[in-house]
Design an enzyme around this catalytic site. Structure first.
Site, short mmCIF file in Angstrom:
data_model
loop_
_atom_site.label_atom_id
_atom_site.label_comp_id
_atom_site.label_asym_id
_atom_site.label_seq_id
_atom_site.Cartn_x
_atom_site.Cartn_y
_atom_site.Cartn_z
N MET A 71 -6.38 4.02 -0.86
CA MET A 71 -5.98 4.97 0.18
C MET A 71 -5.30 6.19 -0.43
SD MET A 71 -4.89 2.88 3.59
CE MET A 71 -3.27 2.43 3.01
N GLY A 72 -5.38 6.31 -1.76
CA GLY A 72 -4.74 7.44 -2.41
C GLY A 72 -3.26 7.22 -2.64
N HIS A 128 -0.69 4.99 -8.00
CA HIS A 128 0.31 4.65 -9.01
C HIS A 128 -0.39 3.92 -10.14
CE1 HIS A 128 0.10 0.57 -7.42
NE2 HIS A 128 0.41 1.02 -6.23
N GLU A 129 0.37 3.51 -11.15
CA GLU A 129 -0.21 2.92 -12.35
C GLU A 129 -1.01 1.65 -12.04
OE1 GLU A 129 -1.43 2.16 -16.11
OE2 GLU A 129 -0.58 4.01 -15.31
N HIS A 142 -2.99 1.13 -9.46
CA HIS A 142 -4.35 1.56 -9.10
C HIS A 142 -5.14 1.95 -10.34
CE1 HIS A 142 -2.31 2.66 -5.13
NE2 HIS A 142 -3.23 1.79 -4.78
N GLY A 163 -6.39 -5.30 -6.28
CA GLY A 163 -5.15 -5.77 -6.88
C GLY A 163 -4.66 -7.08 -6.29
N LYS A 188 -1.62 -7.82 -6.00
CA LYS A 188 -0.39 -7.63 -5.23
C LYS A 188 -0.67 -7.86 -3.74
CE LYS A 188 1.53 -3.73 -3.97
NZ LYS A 188 1.99 -4.01 -2.57
N GLN A 216 -5.16 -10.12 1.08
CA GLN A 216 -6.28 -9.19 1.25
C GLN A 216 -7.39 -9.51 0.25
OE1 GLN A 216 -5.86 -4.76 1.94
NE2 GLN A 216 -6.41 -4.73 -0.22
N SER A 271 2.40 2.06 -3.34
CA SER A 271 2.46 3.43 -2.85
C SER A 271 3.68 3.65 -1.96
CB SER A 271 1.19 3.76 -2.06
OG SER A 271 0.05 3.70 -2.91
#
Length: 278
Positions: free
Chosen positions: A26-27, A30-31, A33, A147, A149, A153, A186
């Site tokens: 989604m933009g 950060h590192e 991504h 990811g 994290k 999902q 994010s």
């Protein structure tokens, strides 16, 4: 690196690439991504194409959540992605991806999608599955990287890909953390400097929950209740702190790989984290 905004242009750009690695985002990158992009780059090899999408998906935001204020940082994101080895950024407008109201949606099974995150964010995983399935149809990747994290999902999307018989290998990328141990997100940008220090309490509490289980305690309800109260006493508003089976997020069972998962609000910022237990 190309930045493409329309579906026909993307398909034309990808026509010569049989191996395609895909990292949806989604933009506001950060590192964490960027590490997923590097992982995709390694997996597809030098001859393959790595595509990253940047799209803030309205369908996965509840009316009270931060869709309108979610940071849009396309120019910065593109610079970061190019440095990480991305070949194509697909940044469609909402009208491009949803030219008409999205009446057809992908609804994951309730036993996986209506617990934990799904319980506190009703409809979230329907929004995620719908946009990811649509992006899969557009990009037609051979592999995609998500990811760890966002543990639940990743599990939901793995199951969707398998049940829909999509010819896509799903890879999980390890959670990236700051030097202090905070899971990169994010939404960390919403935190003050003092809150970033306090935010470490979430992973510490998950570690304490795991330690009690590993020490032989088996009253999981009591362990989880104590963890929730500890967070409340520190000024947090926790949604859940729990220990579950890794393979299906069912109730923890001795002798099986487990994962501790937590979600809690610190001030106005909702944070999530998880720690796998072998």
């Amino acid at each position: 690196m190309q930045v493409i905004h329309t579906i026909p242009e993307l398909r034309e750009a990808l026509a010569l690439h049989r191996q395609r690695g895909f990292v949806p985002t989604m933009g506001n990158l950060h590192e964490g991504h960027l590490q997923l992009v590097r992982q995709a780059r390694e997996l597809v090899g030098p001859a393959g194409a790595v595509v990253s999408s940047i799209f803030v998906n309205r369908l996965q935001f509840a009316p009270h959540e931060d869709f309108d204020t979610y940071p849009r940082t396309l120019e910065r994101d593109c610079q970061l992605l190019e440095g990480a080895g991305c070949d194509i950024v697909f940044a469609p407008s909402e009208k491009e991806l949803y030219p008409e109201p999205q009446g057809y949606k992908v609804s994951p099974p309730t036993e996986l999608a209506d617990v934990l995150e799904g319980h506190f964010r009703p409809g979230f995983f329907t929004g995620v599955c719908t946009v990811v399935h649509k992006l899969f149809n557009i990009v037609q990747p051979t592999l995609a990287v998500f990811g760890k994290k966002d543990y639940q999902q990743l599990m939901v999307l793995r199951r969707m890909t398998a049940q829909m018989a999509l010819p896509i290998a799903i890879h999980g990328g390890e959670t990236r953390r700051s030097a202090e141990g905070l899971a990169l997100s994010s939404r960390n940008g919403y935190l003050s400097e003092a809150e970033k220090v306090e935010a470490l309490r979430l992973s510490r509490t998950l570690k304490a929950l795991i330690a009690r289980w590993q020490a032989g305690e088996r009253d999981l309800a009591a362990i989880e209740a104590d963890a929730m109260q500890a967070m409340r006493d520190a000024g947090w508003a926790p949604d859940y702190l729990t220990l579950r089976r890794q393979h299906d997020l069912g109730a923890a069972v001795e002798g099986q790989p487990l994962v501790a998962l937590g979600a809690a609000r610190l001030g106005t910022t909702r944070l999530i984290d998880n720690l796998e237990v072998s």
